[in-house]
Design a protein around this motif. Structure first.
Motif, PDB file in Angstrom:
ATOM      1  N   GLU A  81      -4.287   5.982   1.920  1.00 51.09           N
ATOM      2  CA  GLU A  81      -3.759   4.898   1.711  1.00 51.09           C
ATOM      3  C   GLU A  81      -4.348   4.142   0.547  1.00 51.09           C
ATOM      4  O   GLU A  81      -5.517   4.220   0.961  1.00 51.09           O
TER       5      GLU A  81
ATOM      6  N   THR B 198       3.755   0.373   2.278  1.00 50.35           N
ATOM      7  CA  THR B 198       3.255  -0.447   3.562  1.00 50.35           C
ATOM      8  C   THR B 198       3.438  -2.323   2.766  1.00 50.35           C
ATOM      9  O   THR B 198       2.688  -1.911   1.986  1.00 50.35           O
TER      10      THR B 198
ATOM     11  N   ASP C 261       6.112  -0.290   8.011  1.00 53.60           N
ATOM     12  CA  ASP C 261       6.082   1.225   6.902  1.00 53.60           C
ATOM     13  C   ASP C 261       7.367   1.326   6.688  1.00 53.60           C
ATOM     14  O   ASP C 261       8.415   1.071   7.432  1.00 53.60           O
TER      15      ASP C 261
ATOM     16  N   LYS D   7       0.911  -1.380   0.008  1.00 57.41           N
ATOM     17  CA  LYS D   7       0.115   0.264   0.503  1.00 57.41           C
ATOM     18  C   LYS D   7       1.157   1.356  -0.201  1.00 57.41           C
ATOM     19  O   LYS D   7       2.005   1.216   0.471  1.00 57.41           O
ATOM     20  N   LYS D   8       1.150   2.374  -0.440  1.00 52.16           N
ATOM     21  CA  LYS D   8       1.246   3.715  -0.389  1.00 52.16           C
ATOM     22  C   LYS D   8       0.132   4.715  -0.007  1.00 52.16           C
ATOM     23  O   LYS D   8      -0.912   4.751  -0.277  1.00 52.16           O
ATOM     24  N   LYS D   9       0.847   5.432   0.102  1.00 54.96           N
ATOM     25  CA  LYS D   9       0.538   6.853   1.005  1.00 54.96           C
ATOM     26  C   LYS D   9       1.167   8.594   0.523  1.00 54.96           C
ATOM     27  O   LYS D   9       2.163   7.907   1.206  1.00 54.96           O
TER      28      LYS D   9
END
Length: 186
Positions: free
Chosen positions: A106, A155, A169, A97-99
């Motif tokens: 996210e 993540t 993370d 996952k990414k933010k």
């Protein structure tokens, strides 16, 4: 979720603190007087490694996810290392996952399944490559042609059976290239 729960499988008293149950007397062998997370669905909390079964309590290995923050220069490739250790649980899939600066919410962008089969989601498509080894519980990836908007928190989540997810993370920093010009005043 504060109060007292009496476990009928092993006749222990558990006290809860913020949804986490704590043994106050009679813990199962090997658990000690420690904080444990207990879920009604008979799954386990990955931090403490405790689960319920029809026969009572069962202690399982906790596992650990190792990842490292990384820095990359604009336009170059970033390697995101992610390794699961200290568990014999079955790995069902790895989720990334990414933010980022580009998208503050996210979101899942990459899924890895048994046999190294990959699924691209939400954007990066051909800019992400799986470089790890599913069988060795290595979920490392490489992000190609990094942009300033790719900077953020990534993540890595390992979904395990029966213990559930373990994650870490990874902070990714992207530096811009400096442009320098030399002028001669001759």
């Amino acid at each position: 979720m504060h109060g007292v729960w009496r476990g009928n499988c092993c006749h222990s008293t558990l006290l809860t603190y913020s949804g986490t149950y704590v043994f106050s007397s009679g813990p199962p062998s090997g658990a000690g007087l420690e904080r444990v997370a207990w879920r009604m669905s008979s799954s386990i909390d990955h931090r403490m490694g405790l689960t319920t079964t029809r026969a009572g309590w069962r202690i399982v290995s906790g596992g650990k996810v190792i990842g490292h923050d990384t820095t990359v220069i604009y336009g170059e490739n970033a390697t995101l290392l992610c390794q699961l250790t200290e568990t014999d649980d079955d790995l069902t899939r790895i989720i990334w996952k990414k933010k980022t600066r580009e998208k503050l919410e996210e979101s899942v962008f990459f899924v890895i399944r048994q046999g190294g089969k990959t699924e691209h989601k939400n954007g990066l498509e051909d800019r992400v490559q799986f470089i790890g080894n599913f069988a060795e519980k290595n979920g490392s990836i490489q992000l190609l042609r990094m942009r300033l908007l790719d900077e953020g928190i990534y993540t890595c989540t390992f979904n395990l059976y029966p213990s559930g997810p373990l994650e870490t993370d990874i902070n990714v920093t992207v530096f811009g290239k400096m442009a320098c010009s030399y002028y001669s005043m001759a």
